[in-house]
Each structure stands twice: as structure tokens, then as C-alpha cells.
Design an enzyme around this catalytic site. Structure first.
Site, PDB file in Angstrom:
ATOM      1  N   CYS A   1       0.816  -1.231   0.000  1.00  0.00           N
ATOM      2  CA  CYS A   1       0.000   0.000   0.000  1.00  0.00           C
ATOM      3  C   CYS A   1       0.839   1.266   0.000  1.00  0.00           C
ATOM      4  CB  CYS A   1      -0.921  -0.004   1.211  1.00  0.00           C
ATOM      5  SG  CYS A   1      -1.509  -1.637   1.634  1.00  0.00           S
TER       6      CYS A   1
ATOM      7  N   GLU B   1      -2.154   5.398  12.979  1.00  0.00           N
ATOM      8  CA  GLU B   1      -1.878   6.631  12.238  1.00  0.00           C
ATOM      9  C   GLU B   1      -2.221   7.866  13.087  1.00  0.00           C
ATOM     10  OE1 GLU B   1      -3.836   6.958   8.445  1.00  0.00           O
ATOM     11  OE2 GLU B   1      -2.429   8.504   7.771  1.00  0.00           O
TER      12      GLU B   1
ATOM     13  N   PHE C   1       1.379  -2.826   4.028  1.00  0.00           N
ATOM     14  CA  PHE C   1       1.662  -4.182   4.519  1.00  0.00           C
ATOM     15  C   PHE C   1       3.168  -4.393   4.395  1.00  0.00           C
ATOM     16  CE2 PHE C   1      -2.488  -6.747   3.541  1.00  0.00           C
ATOM     17  CZ  PHE C   1      -3.136  -6.059   4.537  1.00  0.00           C
TER      18      PHE C   1
ATOM     19  N   HIS D   1      -9.500   1.811  -1.418  1.00  0.00           N
ATOM     20  CA  HIS D   1      -8.050   1.681  -1.293  1.00  0.00           C
ATOM     21  C   HIS D   1      -7.474   1.194  -2.619  1.00  0.00           C
ATOM     22  CE1 HIS D   1      -4.125   1.006   0.098  1.00  0.00           C
ATOM     23  NE2 HIS D   1      -4.360   0.422   1.260  1.00  0.00           N
TER      24      HIS D   1
ATOM     25  N   HIS E   1      -3.488   8.047   5.380  1.00  0.00           N
ATOM     26  CA  HIS E   1      -3.612   6.721   4.781  1.00  0.00           C
ATOM     27  C   HIS E   1      -5.025   6.210   5.057  1.00  0.00           C
ATOM     28  CE1 HIS E   1      -2.287   3.059   2.967  1.00  0.00           C
ATOM     29  NE2 HIS E   1      -2.446   2.342   4.055  1.00  0.00           N
TER      30      HIS E   1
ATOM     31  N   LYS F   1      -9.947   7.809   0.971  1.00  0.00           N
ATOM     32  CA  LYS F   1     -10.380   6.411   0.780  1.00  0.00           C
ATOM     33  C   LYS F   1     -11.836   6.246   1.191  1.00  0.00           C
ATOM     34  CE  LYS F   1      -5.852   4.146   1.208  1.00  0.00           C
ATOM     35  NZ  LYS F   1      -4.960   5.268   1.571  1.00  0.00           N
TER      36      LYS F   1
END
Lengths: 425, 431
Positions: free
Chosen positions: B179, B330, B415, B356, B319, B351
Site C-alpha cells: 500500500c 496513524e 503491509f 483503497h 492513509h 479512501k
């Protein structure tokens, strides 16, 4: 003046061995790891050669049993090579000697750059039982795949696993990248690692390239494209008929010379510079004139701040295909004219490691500089008249200076050149 | 003597996203808070535990790229990339020519899936009829050996296709850190320009995992929202009721060039690409540490690299995946980095509207930051209704918020623990 960037750890694993010394001895001794494929019954395949890693227990490569559930074969090689290089560097012991605050900063200033490969096809085969059971009924597949596919499937196949697990094991938390640029991935990993150290964004980094490209579906495509050798990989030879793939990984630890000297580390060579270009020719085509090769080399010479006369030896890509070798030689000639330094290539010994190809060649370019030898290409019979005169040899040569140039080429018209120097010069 | 580090400008933007097939439409829909999330319709997902996604809709690559042969070499996500890159170059008003091609570079965050689902199914039928692979079947005449499909499946096939089509002959790279890929691709482009290895970069990301295999893979991890009946509300980053992300697809590209050269040629400049920060969490493969360690370092580095203090930062494109672990980690990182400014700096995750985009996310969201700066508009964090006390940041609630944005920051946390943080400065703040 910035501190020079030096190498303080090397690691490699491939069909020819699992230590740098073992592999280099195989090269010097003229022993090739290329054999008939054992991963599947390839006896009826028209092209059935590979340089596989055999006779090595997976747990020897990666000790942690649980980790094997989270990674794929290519990651295993990458983790092993990175761990070996880091071990040689002595950085773990150094970090352990630091006070807590300094150790935290050490971690944040330690980067990892991976060039990652691993085949394009086999990972998806884990879905075949579910696809077979569904027999084309996607609705059925959607209801059943979880019965046969490992829940960790995605994680095992992430291209950036080596970054993740080298990071966790060694507490390297700084700048990082995972490069997925086919054959030049590993070479670019080194170049980017050096660039971030040079720019002051990290103090040290491990660069690693890894691949496990031997899968039947891929090989049959290469076979049909007539890119694979029937008997042996013979770079620059008149009778060369293709390449042979190998599996494995290589890694280097890079840091500032001042840091390495301050902690008394053994310095194995010096980084000088890189060049990277594409020929913009699409996936498979390459230009016959070696345009990308010569431009990458010229860019690397400028980046390194050395003249072409200072290059003491060239480790060529030399993948053994008709088109690549002749254009590579043309590109080298375009830069060096009639003063080409001694040229060698190592793929006859350990095959073409795709994403790890350039970085493993760099490890052995450094080793060759240390030993002041340009290893022979023992499988060479007659230099291709289209390429001759070209300073490759069936016998060992002597480097004409203390810098080495490594050429790495890949799909997408990619060409990368790396320049390193023996240390002390 | 080292030359002073060159300042880098963003002069072109191109987007293909679940909320629009160009930058203008995408940005308009994000500002309006229109959702691109829906029931999956481009394949039969009715049997899957998750049946919703953020698909690119009514996309016709042939309308943008008038080269049928080239499109034959392109996967679904490559087509998004071709269209977005074409838009970015047209928008910048400059493109590679014979005399400049070697000074143009390319950096892309490329998706990890190279094999089309139908191709995989065809191989299974012939080579693994019983579910087990029989390698000798690859040699039979039935096997669909298509060199074009082989080319398409290579890890750098997108790079090969785009550099060839646009005639880019300089530095070229493809990266994949899940990501964080798109953000890392832009960060790489910034480094390449700064060190003088190129004068122009076409940089971005593309991905499409919205296919039966990609959807299965995320279902297996339990990472997706299964709000199948209410797709438009399924992605609700930072909301106390969030329950996973929504898988999207698309592409985003930026044209980056040296500031002085851009000014000289009279280019319109969206923003300065001012800073890049990059770290590894070294925690777990799928999760960020609850205390924000990892993302904290990336954000601090990016701000320091840009020379932007938290007091000068007006917008964060988070994110914000809409998963519990990401959103809390985050927010912990935002609190640590922004200090007493955390209550002031506007935060949103786009998002919430477009899902995503995985390897494309960081590039698309960087473009959103540039557009937010240009228009003085912080886009809404849609679908937010129930605050999570652990996510007490200054979310853009209800509707998009007009405000001057002096500097914006974009986070991409992948990830594998790779964190990418990018900082952009308003051209009016450049002195």
C-alpha cells in the site's frame, strides 16, 4: 567532502554455493552449477537446464520455523543473503554496544533496499484446487476458495517480504525500497541504497536482491521465444544459443567509510556510482546497437567521477542470448573504443538470477578486485566473429586497474551500470 | 562544492479512479463527497464473502490511447496507467521528445498481480484439470502460449509499456511496497531529480486487485469491510464503527520537473514536491504499531526534508484505510508528530469515497494533495458519524472545507511495514 561509501558485508547464495568464498572458488575452479532441472520432471522438455539450489535444508537458510509459513522461496534466499552480509559487517554487535538512545537512532538511520523477484505464475496455483472444484462457476468459487487456500496467501506472496523480515530481525527502520524492475531490481537496490546514504538520508543500508524464477509455465514461454540454451550458457561465444536461469540471492552492506573505520570494520570495497536508463523498446525487444548499455555506462562514469581508463575490469551481463550479448559488446565498445578492459561474466557458473543477477555479479566483481583476478569464462570456445575482438578469455586475466564495472540488463529495455573500487585503492 | 538541492515542481496530474476517469472528475467528486463504492459488477462476486469494491467505471482506454496494438499489450491496470499518464503529460504541456528523451525518467508503484484471471482459469483447465499442476501439460498444443500475455505478466511490464509509448529513455524504475508503493515511487522520483539523474520524471502508481484472486486474497486476511448491503458507507476511516477497507483500483501520475525550469517555460505549478520520508515499522507484517512508531519517523523526516514545521502544515491526506489497527496507529503518529497543532491541522482520508487503490493509492493521494493546495480545499472525510476516542484528530467532517493550504502531507503505510510520507508546499509559500 562527503565520506566515501564502502561495503562492509557481502552475502550470496546460488546453485554454486552458499557462501561468497564457496561460490568464488567454483568460479575460479571452472565449475558450473548448471544441470538438468530437478524441481519437476523436465526430462521431456526441449530446454531443461537450470542452476538450482539443491542439498540445502530450508532451516539452514532461515532458522525460524514459523517464518517459513509467512514467506516464499525467493524470500528465503533473500533473507539468508541479507543475514549473511549483515553478520559479516559486524553491525549487530556494534548496535548492541550502543546506549539505548543511540541504538534507537542507529535503527532509524539504517535502511534496507531489496530487489525482489520470484516468478509470476506458480504463486497463483494455490487457487487451482478451488478453480477446479468450481469448474468455471465464479459464484461457487467465491463461496469455496477459503477451504483450500492458505489464509496467509497474500502475505506469503508480497514482493516486499524481505524488507519486512530483515527489518524486524535486525531492527533496520530507516529508508527503504522494494524494487520490482525485473533483471535490474537487485542492481538498482544497491544504487538506491548508496544514493540515500550519499544524500544523508541514512547512515548505512543493506541492499539485497533475490529471485526464484524456476517455474514451468515461465520456462515454456522462454523456450518458445527461443531464449534458452540447450547445452550450456556460453556468453559471447559464436555458438551461444540462449540463457539458463538460476535461483538465489546476494546482499551487500553499505555504510560511510568514516563510520566503518571508526568501528574497526573490515572494508571490502568502495561504492563509486551508477547509471540507469531504458531503451524504451517494450518488454522483450532490445536495440542491436547497445544504446542502453553505453548510455548507462557513461552515466555511471559521470556519477562515479572516474574516467573510462580507470576501469580495470568489466563484469558483463553476458546472458548468452544471441541478441543481448552482441548488443552488449557493441555498447561496451562504443564507450571504450579499442581500449576495452578485461571482460568476464559469471552466468555460466550460477545461471541468470533475474532480479538478483546484477547484485550477485557485483558481489563477485568486488571479490575479483580483492583477489586481483578477472576470472576466466571456461565455457568459451570461439568468440563470436560479430563480437570479436572482445577481451573475454577462457583463461584468467589480470585487472588493468582497481575499479570494476558491472553491467546489468533486463526486460523493458532496462540497463544499469554499477562502478566500484577496491579498498584501499 | 555540492550544488544546492534543486526545488521540484508538480506541473501535471492525471488520474483514473473509482470516482472519475480523469483528474477533474475525480477531484470534483471527492470534494462533493460522492462515493465510488458499489456492488462489484465487472465480475460475478455474488458468492464471495465481500461483494463490494471501488471499481473504475465506464472506462474506455481506446478513447485516450489511440493505439489498439499497444492496448493489446496492456492489462486492466496498465490501461489505467496509460490513460492517467497521458492526461498528466497533456496537463503539463510538455512531453519527451527526441532531444529530451534521455533526460526524462519514470518511476512507478506497480501492482503485484500480473496474470489476468481469465488467463489463469485457462491454464488451470489445461494444466491442472484436477487442481494439481502437471508440468508436462505446458508442452501440449492446447496450452495457450501467448507471448503477448507472457510480456504483460512481467513485473515491469507497465514500465516497459509506458516508457515505450511515451518515449522515455532515461532512468526508469518500478517499486512495490504494497500500500506504500505509489508514495515510494514518487519519493524515488524526487531523489532521482535531486541527484540530477533526470530533469523530468513521469511518476505514479497503478493497480487493480479487484478481480477474483485479489478479492479472495484480501477476504482471506479478513481485511475488507463486508458491508455488502451499504457499499457507499462501507469505507468510513476513523469512525468508531469502521470494519475494514474497500478494495479499489486505478492509477495516478504526476509530471515532476525542476522548479526553475518550470517557471522559465511558464508552466502552471500545482505545488512544490517538497519532502519525502520513508521508514520501516519493524512490527508485524499487516499491522502498524499502536503507538505510531514507524509512521512517526516517516512523517518527521518528510517534514524536515521539506523544511515545513507542524505550524505551517494545514492538511493531511491520511492513509486512513478504515481498519482499526491502521487508523489508531496513524492517529497516534499524527498526535506525536503534530504536537499541539494536531487539533488545528485538517485531516481526511479520501479512501472514504474511492476505496483503497493499493499500489496506486500513494500516487493518487499525492495528486489530491496538490489539487487541495491549488483550490484551497480540504476534501471531506466521508461517512464519518461516530467518533473513536482513539482517533481524536481534526477530521474534515460533513463536507469539504475551503481553507488556504500552505503545506499538505500524504501518508501511505503498507503491509510489510513500509511507510511513505510526502510533503507538498503551496507555490505561494515558495520563496
Amino acid at each position: 567532502m562527503n565520506s566515501p561509501i564502502v561495503f562492509t558485508g557481502l552475502g550470496a547464495v546460488c546453485g554454486a554455493g552458499k557462501t561468497v568464498e564457496e561460490i568464488f572458488e567454483a568460479i575460479i575452479g571452472g565449475r558450473s552449477a548448471i544441470k538438468e532441472i530437478s524441481a519437476w520432471d523436465a526430462s521431456c522438455w526441449p530446454r531443461r537446464l537450470a542452476a538450482e539450489i539443491t542439498g540445502v535444508d530450508n532451516r539452514t537458510l532461515v532458522e525460524d520455523r514459523k517464518l517459513h509459513k509467512m514467506i516464499s522461496k525467493t524470500d528465503m534466499f533473500g533473507l539468508y543473503a541479507a543475514n549473511t552480509a549483515l553478520q559479516q559487517s559486524g553491525l549487530a554487535a556494534h548496535r548492541a554496544s550502543l546506549d539505548t538512545a543511540t541504538a534507537v537512532q542507529f535503527s532509524d538511520r539504517s535502511g534496507i533496499f531489496a530487489g525482489s523477484g520470484g516468478g509470476n505464475y506458480s504463486c497463483n496455483y494455490d487457487f487451482f484446487p478451488a478453480l477446479a472444484a468450481a469448474a468455471g462457476d465464479l459464484k461457487k468459487f467465491g463461496g469455496q476458495f477459503s477451504e483450500s487456500v492458505n489464509p496467509m496467501w497474500l502475505l506469503r506472496n508480497l514482493p516486499n517480504n524481505v524488507l519486512c523480515h530483515v527489518g524486524i530481525r535486525h531492527n533496520f527502520k530507516g529508508a527503504n525500497a522494494c524494487i520490482t524492475n525485473h533483471c535490474v531490481s537487485g542492481a538498482l537496490a544497491v544504487a538506491e541504497a548508496a544514493a540515500v546514504i550519499g544524500a544523508g538520508e541514512a547512515d548505512r543500508a543493506v541492499a539485497v536482491g533475490h529471485d526464484a524464477p524456476l517455474e514451468p509455465e515461465s520456462l515454456q514461454h522462454f523456450q518458445r521465444l527461443d531464449l534458452l540454451a540447450a547445452q550450456m550458457l556460453r556468453p559471447f561465444d559464436r555458438d551461444r544459443d540462449g540463457t539458463v536461469f538460476g535461483e538465489g540471492a546476494a546482499a551487500l552492506v553499505l555504510e560511510k567509510a568514516t563510520d566503518a573505520q571508526a568501528r574497526g570494520a573490515k572494508i571490502l570495497g568502495e561504492w563509486l556510482g551508477s547509471g540507469c536508463v531504458t531503451e524504451a523498446t517494450g518488454v522483450l525487444k532490445i536495440r542491436p546497437d547497445g544504446d542502453g548499455v553505453s548510455r548507462a555506462i557513461e552515466m555511471a562514469l559521470v556519477d562515479a567521477g572516474v574516467s573510462r581508463n580507470e576501469i580495470g575490469l568489466i563484469v558483463a551481463h553476458g546472458n548468452g542470448t544471441r541478441a543481448s550479448d552482441v548488443s552488449e559488446a557493441a555498447g561496451i565498445r562504443h564507450v571504450f573504443g579499442d581500449k576495452i578492459p578485461p571482460v568476464t561474466g559469471f552466468k555460466w557458473a550460477y545461471g541468470h538470477l533475474i532480479a538478483a543477477s546484477g547484485i550477485i555479479d557485483l558481489v563477485f566483481a568486488l571479490t575479483a578486485l580483492q583477489r586481483k583476478i578477472v576470472p576466466a569464462i571456461p565455457v568459451l570456445d570461439l568468440i563470436d566473429p560479430e563480437i570479436a575482438p572482445f577481451p573475454v578469455s577462457q583463461t584468467a586475466q589480470i585487472p588493468r586497474g582497481d575499479c570494476a564495472l558491472v553491467v546489468c540488463r533486463g526486460f523493458g529495455g532496462m540497463n544499469v551500470a554499477l562502478i566500484v573500487r577496491a579498498f584501499p585503492a | 562544492m555540492m550544488n544546492p538541492r534543486p526545488r521540484i515542481a508538480i506541473t501535471g496530474i492525471g488520474l483514473v479512479t473509482p470516482v472519475g476517469n480523469d483528474a477533474r472528475t475525480t477531484w470534483a467528486n471527492l470534494q462533493a463527497g460522492h462515493s465510488g463504492l458499489d456492488t462489484i459488477r465487472h465480475f460475478d462476486a455474488s458468492g464471495f464473502p465481500v461483494r463490494i469494491g471501488a471499481a473504475v467505471k465506464n472506462f474506455d482506454a481506446a478513447a485516450v490511447i489511440k493505439n489498439p496494438k499497444l492496448l493489446n499489450h496492456a492489462t486492466r491496470s496498465h490501461r489505467f496507467a496509460l490513460a492517467a499518464a497521458e492526461e498528466a503529460l497533456a496537463d503539463a504541456g510538455i512531453r519527451p521528445e527526441n532531444s529530451t528523451a534521455e533526460r526524462w525518467g519514470f518511476s512507478v508503484g506497480a501492482g503485484m498481480m500480473g496474470v489476468d484471471y481469465r488467463e489463469l482459469e485457462a491454464v488451470q483447465k489445461i494444466c491442472a484439470a484436477d487442481g494439481e499442476v502437471h508440468p508436462e501439460k505446458f508442452l501440449t498444443a492446447d496450452f495457450p502460449a501467448d507471448p503477448v500475455a507472457f510480456s504483460r505478466s512481467q513485473t515491469n511490464a507497465g514500465l516497459a509499456l509506458l516508457t515505450r509509448h511515451f518515449g522515455i529513455r532515461g532512468y526508469a524504475t518500478a517499486v512495490h511496497t504494497a500500500c506504500a508503493s505509489g508514495g515510494q515511487a514518487l519519493g524515488t522520483a524526487l531523489k532521482v531529480l535531486r541527484r540530477g539523474h533526470a530533469d523530468f520524471m513521469l511518476a505514479g502508481g497503478f493497480d487493480s486487485m479487484l478481480n477474483p484472486i485479489g478479492l479472495s486474497a484480501f477476504c482471506l486476511l479478513g481485511a475488507l469491510s463486508a458491508d455488502n448491503e451499504t457499499p457507499a458507507r462501507a469505507s468510513r476511516p476513523f469512525d468508531a464503527t469502521r470494519n475494514g477497507f474497500v478494495l479499489g483500483e486505478g492509477a495516478g501520475f504526476l509530471v515532476l520537473e525542476k522548479w526553475d525550469a518550470a517557471v522559465k517555460r511558464g508552466a502552471k505549478i500545482y505545488a512544490e514536491f517538497a519532502g519525502d520520508g520513508n521508514s520501516l515499522s519493524c512490527y508485524r507484517i499487516t499491522d502498524s504499531p499502536p503507538d505510531g512508531d514507524g509512521p512517526i519517523q516517516a512523517m518527521r523526516q518528510a517534514l524536515a526534508d521539506a523544511g515545513v514545521a507542524p505550524e505551517e502544515l494545514d492538511y493531511v491526506n491520511a492513509h486512513g484505510t478504515s481498519t482499526l489497527m491502521n487508523d489508531r496507529s496513524e492517529c497516534a503518529a499524527l498526535r506525536a508528530v503534530l504536537g499541539n497543532q494536531v487539533a488545528r491541522v485538517a485531516v481526511s482520508s479520501t479512501k472514504s469515497c474511492m476505496g483503497h487503490l493499493i499500489a496506486a493509492a500513494g500516487a493518487v493521494e499525492a495528486a489530491i494533495c496538490a489539487l487541495a493546495i491549488r483550490d484551497g480545499m480540504a476534501p471531506v472525510n466521508a461517512n464519518f458519524s461516530q467518533p473513536d476516542p482513539a482517533c481524536d484528530v481534526n477530521l474534515v467532517r460533513g463536507k469539504s472545507q475551503p481553507q488556504k493550504i500552505r503545506a499538505a502531507l500524504s501518508n501511505s503505510l503498507g503491509f510489510g511495514g513500509s511507510n511513505s510520507c510526502l510533503v507538498f508546499r503551496n507555490p505561494e509559500e515558495v520563496r
